[in-house]
Write an enzyme that holds these catalytic residues in place. Structure first.
Site, PDB file in Angstrom:
ATOM      1  N   GLU A   1      -6.345  14.455 -30.471  1.00 16.60           N
ATOM      2  CA  GLU A   1      -5.848  15.828 -30.557  1.00 16.60           C
ATOM      3  C   GLU A   1      -4.359  15.929 -30.874  1.00 16.60           C
ATOM      4  O   GLU A   1      -3.852  17.026 -31.121  1.00 16.60           O
ATOM      5  CB  GLU A   1      -6.147  16.587 -29.255  1.00 16.60           C
ATOM      6  CG  GLU A   1      -5.355  16.133 -28.038  1.00 16.60           C
ATOM      7  CD  GLU A   1      -5.952  14.954 -27.283  1.00 16.60           C
ATOM      8  OE1 GLU A   1      -5.546  14.749 -26.133  1.00 16.60           O
ATOM      9  OE2 GLU A   1      -6.811  14.243 -27.843  1.00 16.60           O
TER      10      GLU A   1
ATOM     11  N   CYS B   1      -9.421   9.289 -23.055  1.00 18.08           N
ATOM     12  CA  CYS B   1      -8.488   8.663 -22.114  1.00 18.08           C
ATOM     13  C   CYS B   1      -9.118   8.625 -20.706  1.00 18.08           C
ATOM     14  O   CYS B   1     -10.019   7.847 -20.472  1.00 18.08           O
ATOM     15  CB  CYS B   1      -7.136   9.360 -22.147  1.00 18.08           C
ATOM     16  SG  CYS B   1      -5.805   8.372 -21.432  1.00 18.08           S
TER      17      CYS B   1
ATOM     18  N   HIS C   1      -5.833   9.507 -28.053  1.00 16.09           N
ATOM     19  CA  HIS C   1      -5.825  10.971 -28.108  1.00 16.09           C
ATOM     20  C   HIS C   1      -5.955  11.464 -29.558  1.00 16.09           C
ATOM     21  O   HIS C   1      -4.961  11.514 -30.288  1.00 16.09           O
ATOM     22  CB  HIS C   1      -4.533  11.510 -27.495  1.00 16.09           C
ATOM     23  CG  HIS C   1      -4.437  11.291 -26.030  1.00 16.09           C
ATOM     24  ND1 HIS C   1      -4.981  12.166 -25.117  1.00 16.09           N
ATOM     25  CD2 HIS C   1      -3.890  10.278 -25.311  1.00 16.09           C
ATOM     26  CE1 HIS C   1      -4.761  11.711 -23.898  1.00 16.09           C
ATOM     27  NE2 HIS C   1      -4.108  10.569 -23.985  1.00 16.09           N
TER      28      HIS C   1
END
Length: 188
Positions: A164, A75, A162
């Site tokens: 994660e 990001c 993202h």
């Protein structure tokens, strides 16, 4: 060990937890950590986490320009890589923070085993508008032409989404693939 650069984003701690869960040695450090301290830790790679703004990115551009190790920007980290190499970052035409489908154009190393399409959780307040000359697009979506990129020669990657968060399908594989890049270059 992979160093995760904390850019004040809400998911930076999740990156660290995800790597720990995967058994990948890592440490979360502030983006104000001096370059010589980063070098003294001898990391195998660097992950530039997300964050609220380019203005709060600390020493990230210096890390990108000076370190000769694999780098993965997520990001804001992705956008910082683009800026450090002369690309352009701008406010997205379609600002969103949602699950989107990306089209993987080149699996390269970090998308190995994930193509040709992947559902991801992405923030599109700002995005890479113009790709740096030394980079290729690895993935795009219907709302962003540069969802992922890679330097032509260096192991430097940027992703807008993202990996994660659990909303990203198989996001852990992006980290495993990046760790494999780091390990292979370190000769482990």
């Amino acid at each position: 060990m992979i160093l995760i650069i904390n850019n004040h984003g809400q998911y930076n701690h999740r990156i660290h937890r995800t790597l720990r869960y995967l058994g990948i040695p890592s440490e979360l450090v502030p983006n104000t950590t001096p370059l010589d301290e980063i070098i003294s830790r001898d990391p195998v790679g660097l992950i530039l986490g997300g964050g609220p703004s380019l203005e709060r990115s600390g020493n990230c551009v210096e890390y990108i320009q000076e370190l000769e190790i694999p780098i993965l920007g997520i990001c804001l980290g992705h956008q910082l890589i683009a800026k450090a190499y002369g690309g352009e970052v701008a406010t997205a035409e379609a600002e969103s923070y949602a699950r989107i489908e990306i089209e993987i154009l080149d699996e390269d190393n970090i998308f190995r085993g994930l193509g040709p399409r992947m559902n991801v959780w992405a923030s599109h307040r700002d995005e890479v508008r113009r790709l740096p000359l030394e980079f290729d697009v690895l993935a795009r979506s219907s709302i962003c032409n540069v969802e992922a990129m890679k330097h032509h020669e260096k192991p430097v990657y940027g992703i807008q989404f993202h990996p994660e968060v659990h909303h990203t399908e198989n996001g852990h594989m992006v980290f495993e693939n990046f760790h494999e890049v780091c390990s292979s270059l370190k000769g482990e």
